[in-house]
Design an enzyme around this catalytic site. Structure first.
Site, PDB file in Angstrom:
ATOM      1  N   PHE A 135      64.720  23.488  66.009  1.00  0.00           N
ATOM      2  CA  PHE A 135      65.669  23.196  66.935  1.00  0.00           C
ATOM      3  C   PHE A 135      63.820  23.217  68.178  1.00  0.00           C
ATOM      4  CE2 PHE A 135      69.689  24.959  68.970  1.00  0.00           C
ATOM      5  CZ  PHE A 135      70.456  23.435  68.553  1.00  0.00           C
ATOM      6  N   GLU A 136      64.131  22.056  68.928  1.00  0.00           N
ATOM      7  CA  GLU A 136      62.514  22.113  69.998  1.00  0.00           C
ATOM      8  C   GLU A 136      61.373  21.988  69.828  1.00  0.00           C
ATOM      9  OE1 GLU A 136      64.184  22.837  73.052  1.00  0.00           O
ATOM     10  OE2 GLU A 136      65.703  23.701  73.442  1.00  0.00           O
ATOM     11  N   GLY A 137      61.442  21.785  68.610  1.00  0.00           N
ATOM     12  CA  GLY A 137      60.126  21.400  67.823  1.00  0.00           C
ATOM     13  C   GLY A 137      60.085  22.038  66.981  1.00  0.00           C
TER      14      GLY A 137
END
Length: 589
Positions: free
Chosen positions: A396-398
């Protein structure tokens, strides 16, 4: 405001790469006010009660769906508008309270937290950050109330971590509208949302040339040309909805542009910074919950006529879980505290919170499952579902890999600028031709390097009980700065293409931040009056354990900067790719 050598408002993690550390940004450790404590306790208790009465995680997981009553209940409690200003219908919580309340929700059900986080941590965060007054008045009351759900649309089939390579286009129709064409992948809340933050390439004329840049648009649910793929069948967080989103010539008015045209990449990165922070907070409370499960099992499960909690290898796991929970919580709330104080350059800190938090959460559930043994592997117990749920956090999120590169390359940028002048005369023969000209530069460089070798950035505000840990931090900080310089001297511009040393630099910066945050937090606890003596003793024990553990990791990475298997890694992986895998069979050789 504190400044780093480049004159910007200081990032604590960023300053490490210079061998610097500004104590005023770390001490005293941020504290919740009495009114905030009261609000946090009321809200977390409300979350607990609502979860007890309404969360049926096993059922939601099996069905792969959240009932509408869950979203309605969260909305009625104000949990869909935690950061929205009160005058626009939200609770107006600051970063610390936001993270604490969101974290409590995350500890109760990961899929529900994913839905709520995708809605507000990233879904309408661009509107909060960049929206004009008219846009905010139109949308935020409905988003905060849960009447409208939000989704964040950045990732595409051909662009994951490489966000700038998106293909979705927004064409200016020259009549006050834009036409969006493209697709987005793995979008949480896609089929539920009525508000989409969509990132697309727009055309700009710069110096007479056409250049594509990213811009951010609001796409409203129900717009012609907006459609969705089938619900994804995921390993974990199954009750949250994930779909592809398709834009087939979706026409939006220019009033739906968020922020400035062509500035969408920066807008997206700022949104993800917020998402990483709340993700880290969710990891901290998730770890607390998992530790509670493991502790209860260890205290009540008997083998050889005594609880397994009395056996050394089980005690070691419980200790690691407790220490890592304390560490994750410490870095998250040091970061939120600095953000509240006005630090606007915090992307490195939020990356640390995400990477360290997600990896320690994964380690935590792994150890808890091992403590539970056979029970942990059975579906009638929560461990296997929790393990499936938490695995996504490292993606997630990078991804954690790309965030390590982000940390390292962002960190070395400043020191590389400082070394430019040195680089111009780094050739020995050139220096000998101009010894007087060279002397000043080399003397300055040598003086700073000697200072780092001596660990001159001493911590003066740590509690006396942590004097030894503070001194070791200063020494390691200096050695880390030297490792940064050595890497720049060794690789030069090619540092960008060498991810393994980048990873080591990032890991050392992460561990330094962990040590510093824990020293600061424990100093505040030891100096305060709220904690009992046992709590103070435990905080001190945890911090010394963390400092020793993180210190060992830093030392290993320092050594590996010069003595490693990097060349072998490149050759072995090259062979693996060439042969399509292992390349051996025991019967052949």
């Amino acid at each position: 405001m504190a400044s780093n050598p480049n004159g910007n408002f200081e990032s604590v993690v960023g300053s490490f790469f210079f061998g610097e550390m500004n104590e005023s940004l770390v001490f005293p450790y941020p504290q919740f006010s009495d009114s905030q404590v009261e609000m946090a306790k009321e809200m977390t208790a409300a979350v607990d009660q609502f979860a007890k009465d309404n969360f049926h995680s096993e059922k939601f997981d099996n069905e792969g769906k959240l009932p509408e009553s869950i979203i309605k209940g969260l909305s009625e409690m104000g949990l869909m508008g935690l950061g929205v200003p009160e005058e626009l219908g939200g609770l107006g919580l600051d970063y610390s309270l936001y993270c604490r309340v969101f974290g409590q929700l995350a500890s109760k059900d990961s899929a529900i937290a994913t839905m709520a986080g995708a809605h507000q941590s990233i879904g309408y965060r661009a509107l909060l950050n960049e929206g004009n007054d008219e846009q905010k008045k139109k949308w935020l009351p409905r988003l905060a109330s849960g009447e409208v759900i939000a989704a964040f649309c950045l990732t595409e089939p051909g662009s994951g971590s490489d966000a700038y390579s998106i293909k979705t286009k927004a064409v200016d129709n020259k009549d006050g509208t834009y036409t969006i064409t493209g697709q987005k992948l793995w979008i949480t809340n896609a089929g539920l949302a009525g508000f989409y933050s969509v990132f697309a390439k727009t055309e700009h004329m710069i110096d007479g040339k056409s250049v594509e840049k990213i811009s951010c648009f609001i796409v409203e649910g129900g717009m012609p040309g907006l459609s969705f793929g089938e619900k994804e069948n995921k390993m974990g967080i199954r009750a949250s909805e994930t779909r592809a989103v398709y834009f087939d010539k979706v026409v939006v008015p220019k009033e739906n542009i968020l922020g400035e045209l062509g500035k969408g990449f920066k807008i997206a990165m700022n949104v993800l910074n917020s998402g990483r922070l709340s993700l880290g907070a969710g990891c901290a409370t998730g770890m607390k919950m998992i530790l509670d499960l493991a502790t209860n099992h260890a205290a009540n499960r008997k083998q050889f006529d005594r609880p397994i909690a009395e056996f050394g290898l089980i005690q070691e796991k419980l200790t690691k879980m407790a220490a890592s929970t304390y560490a994750v919580e410490s870095i998250v709330y040091l970061t939120t505290g600095n953000m509240i104080k006005g630090m606007n350059d915090y992307y490195m800190e939020t990356a640390v919170c995400k990477v360290y938090g997600s990896e320690n959460l994964w380690s935590c559930i792994d150890m808890a499952m091992q403590i539970a043994a056979g029970n942990g592997y059975m579906k009638e117990y929560p461990y296997e579902r929790l393990m499936r749920d938490v695995r996504i956090n490292m993606i997630f999120e990078g991804t954690n890999e790309i965030l390590r590169c982000l940390l390292a390359l962002s960190g070395v940028r400043g020191p590389s600028e400082d070394m430019k002048e040195l680089g111009k005369i780094s050739d020995v023969s050139s220096a000998l031709k101009a010894p007087i000209k060279s002397l000043g530069v080399y003397t300055k460089f040598a003086r700073k390097r000697m200072s780092n070798m001596m660990g001159s950035k001493q911590i003066t505000k740590a509690h006396p009980e942590l004097k030894e840990q503070a001194a070791k931090f200063s020494s390691m900080l200096g050695r880390f700065a030297i490792a940064v310089e050595d890497s720049l001297i060794r690789y030069g511009k090619k540092i960008i293409d060498n991810e393994i040393p980048q990873g080591r630099l990032a890991d050392m910066a992460i561990e330094l931040y962990v040590i510093l945050a824990c020293i600061s937090r424990t100093t505040a606890i030891l100096n305060g009056t709220k904690a009992t003596q046992e709590q103070k003793d435990q905080a001190l024990r945890l911090t010394k354990y963390i400092c020793n553990d993180s210190g060992r990791k830093i030392k290993r990475n320092l050594k590996a900067m010069s003595k490693n298997n990097d060349k072998a890694v490149a050759k072995i992986s090259e062979s693996v790719v060439k042969t399509g895998g292992y390349g051996f069979d025991i019967i052949d050789f």
